[in-house]
Design a protein around this motif. Structure first.
Motif, short mmCIF file in Angstrom:
data_model
loop_
_atom_site.label_atom_id
_atom_site.label_comp_id
_atom_site.label_asym_id
_atom_site.label_seq_id
_atom_site.Cartn_x
_atom_site.Cartn_y
_atom_site.Cartn_z
N LYS A 155 0.71 -1.29 -0.09
CA LYS A 155 -0.13 -0.10 -0.13
C LYS A 155 0.82 1.05 -0.03
O LYS A 155 0.61 2.32 -0.73
CB LYS A 155 -0.91 0.02 1.15
CG LYS A 155 -1.87 1.20 1.23
CD LYS A 155 -2.70 1.18 2.48
CE LYS A 155 -4.00 2.12 2.62
NZ LYS A 155 -4.69 2.21 3.50
N ASN B 239 1.01 4.08 -3.04
CA ASN B 239 0.57 5.37 -2.75
C ASN B 239 1.72 6.28 -3.08
O ASN B 239 1.36 7.39 -3.54
CB ASN B 239 0.30 5.51 -1.17
CG ASN B 239 -0.24 6.74 -0.74
OD1 ASN B 239 -1.12 7.33 -1.32
ND2 ASN B 239 0.40 7.34 0.28
N VAL C 206 -1.30 13.95 -5.46
CA VAL C 206 -2.09 13.69 -4.37
C VAL C 206 -2.08 12.00 -3.96
O VAL C 206 -2.02 11.20 -4.53
CB VAL C 206 -3.86 13.86 -4.79
CG1 VAL C 206 -3.94 15.48 -5.05
CG2 VAL C 206 -4.41 12.94 -6.01
N TYR D 89 1.60 6.65 -6.92
CA TYR D 89 0.26 7.38 -7.31
C TYR D 89 0.68 8.96 -6.88
O TYR D 89 0.18 9.72 -7.75
CB TYR D 89 -0.90 6.88 -6.45
CG TYR D 89 -2.13 7.40 -6.77
CD1 TYR D 89 -2.83 6.89 -7.88
CD2 TYR D 89 -2.68 8.60 -6.41
CE1 TYR D 89 -4.14 7.22 -8.20
CE2 TYR D 89 -4.07 9.02 -6.64
CZ TYR D 89 -4.64 8.51 -7.96
OH TYR D 89 -5.75 8.94 -8.10
N MET E 90 -3.20 8.46 -2.48
CA MET E 90 -4.28 7.52 -2.95
C MET E 90 -5.43 7.32 -2.02
O MET E 90 -5.60 7.18 -0.82
CB MET E 90 -3.52 6.20 -3.22
CG MET E 90 -4.45 5.09 -4.04
SD MET E 90 -3.59 3.44 -4.19
CE MET E 90 -2.47 4.00 -5.35
N SER E 91 -6.70 7.47 -2.73
CA SER E 91 -7.86 7.38 -1.91
C SER E 91 -8.10 5.90 -1.46
O SER E 91 -7.63 5.07 -2.20
CB SER E 91 -9.10 7.92 -2.55
OG SER E 91 -9.45 7.15 -3.80
N LYS E 92 -8.94 5.84 -0.38
CA LYS E 92 -9.28 4.33 0.00
C LYS E 92 -9.98 3.35 -1.26
O LYS E 92 -9.69 2.49 -1.50
CB LYS E 92 -10.25 4.50 1.27
CG LYS E 92 -9.46 4.68 2.55
CD LYS E 92 -10.45 4.81 3.80
CE LYS E 92 -9.66 5.32 5.02
NZ LYS E 92 -10.68 5.35 5.90
N SER E 93 -10.85 4.20 -1.88
CA SER E 93 -11.48 3.68 -2.92
C SER E 93 -10.41 3.15 -4.05
O SER E 93 -10.78 1.86 -4.53
CB SER E 93 -12.74 4.26 -3.59
OG SER E 93 -12.01 5.49 -3.92
N THR E 94 -9.52 4.03 -4.40
CA THR E 94 -8.61 3.81 -5.34
C THR E 94 -7.62 2.63 -4.79
O THR E 94 -7.47 1.79 -5.77
CB THR E 94 -7.74 4.97 -5.75
OG1 THR E 94 -8.42 6.10 -6.10
CG2 THR E 94 -6.82 4.77 -6.84
N TRP E 95 -7.19 2.64 -3.71
CA TRP E 95 -6.35 1.70 -3.14
C TRP E 95 -7.09 0.25 -3.14
O TRP E 95 -6.50 -0.74 -3.45
CB TRP E 95 -6.15 2.03 -1.76
CG TRP E 95 -5.50 0.61 -1.02
CD1 TRP E 95 -6.06 0.09 0.31
CD2 TRP E 95 -4.43 -0.15 -1.09
NE1 TRP E 95 -5.47 -1.07 0.47
CE2 TRP E 95 -4.52 -1.09 -0.07
CE3 TRP E 95 -3.57 -0.34 -2.14
CZ2 TRP E 95 -3.52 -2.21 -0.21
CZ3 TRP E 95 -2.63 -1.34 -1.97
CH2 TRP E 95 -2.58 -2.20 -1.02
#
Length: 268
Positions: free
Chosen positions: A41, A45, A54, A48, A56-61
């Motif tokens: 992760k 991140n 920016v 990314y 990485m959002s939780k949904s993208t991860w």
């Protein structure tokens, strides 16, 4: 039937190599991602952020984690379903060698190219390639063990395959621990360990005898008998009796395919 026939020492070495190396390596690399989840992760991140500016959002991860996991399974389907077709053009031993080369390629992509480029696309591709090896590991070792060992010892060697898988899983959990190799600096080493069994097998396989079934199918009777004499300790008569059972097996295998298995009730 062959109660006075035993596996020779060369047969036992072959069975150990065929039955353990691929299953251990593929199981190790399959599970290793779990204890390294936080490290992966962080790597994803950082890459990314470099590309997009920016975090990485939780949904993208969640999407990238799903891709990392699912591409391994997709690779497993490719390897498992493709084995039958590959065996039509090559031997069991060569396919096993190819599976180990694929495993090493997977490690190079993840621990080598992935580390240098810090690209999660390369990591995902490496997982897909490793999945192909994983799919082969569920079929090929069992097939080679059953065609190499005497019938009385087949159950023992089949159980060794399962034990090697459990050992690979346990070893992955230990090596992936953050107190061992589960850190941002050492995670490539953890993945590289998964290539060691493949390297050992590829070197050892140069000296291992072929599978009698393959030799009879491709080279003929005399070569198959020579291989059986290498793999067995017993009288010539008993070895010849075992050889006589190979030819009907080949003819039966030629007649049975996926369509026959699905359509003939005796195989359902």
């Amino acid at each position: 039937m062959f109660k006075n026939t035993e596996n020779s020492s060369r047969a036992n070495v072959s069975l150990l190599m065929h039955g353990t190396m691929l299953m251990f390596a593929s199981s190790y690399l399959f599970v290793l991602v779990n204890p390294l989840n936080s490290i992966i992760k962080t790597i994803y991140n950082e890459t990314y952020m470099e590309r997009n500016g920016v975090a990485m959002s939780k949904s993208t991860w969640a999407v990238y984690l799903s891709l990392t996991s699912s591409f391994f399974i997709i690779g497993g389907l490719v390897g498992g379903l493709g084995m039958q077709f590959i065996l039509k053009i090559t031997s069991r031993k060569r396919l096993m060698q190819l599976a180990h080369v694929i495993n090493i390629l997977s490690v190079i992509l993840i621990a080598g190219v992935g580390k240098i480029t810090e690209s999660y696309e390369v990591f995902i591709v490496g997982r897909f390639v490793g999945g192909i090896c994983f799919g082969l590991s569920f079929n090929l070792p069992s097939l080679m063990v059953s065609e190499t060992s005497i019938k009385q010892k087949q159950n023992f060697w089949q159980s060794i395959i399962s034990v090697s898988s459990c050992c690979g899983i346990l070893f992955a959990v230990i090596m992936g621990n953050d107190k061992v190799l589960g850190s941002l600096t050492l995670w490539p080493v953890a993945f590289s360990i998964g290539a060691l069994p493949s390297i050992v097998y590829l070197i050892t396989s140069l000296f291992l005898p072929d599978i009698p079934y393959d030799v009879l199918h491709r080279l003929g009777k005399q070569e198959a008998l020579n291989v059986l004499r290498t793999l067995r300790n017993g009288s010539k008569e008993l070895i010849h009796q075992e050889y006589e059972l190979l030819q009907p097996d080949i003819e039966l295998t030629r007649k049975i395919g996926i369509i026959e298995i699905l359509s003939i009730q005796n195989y359902n």
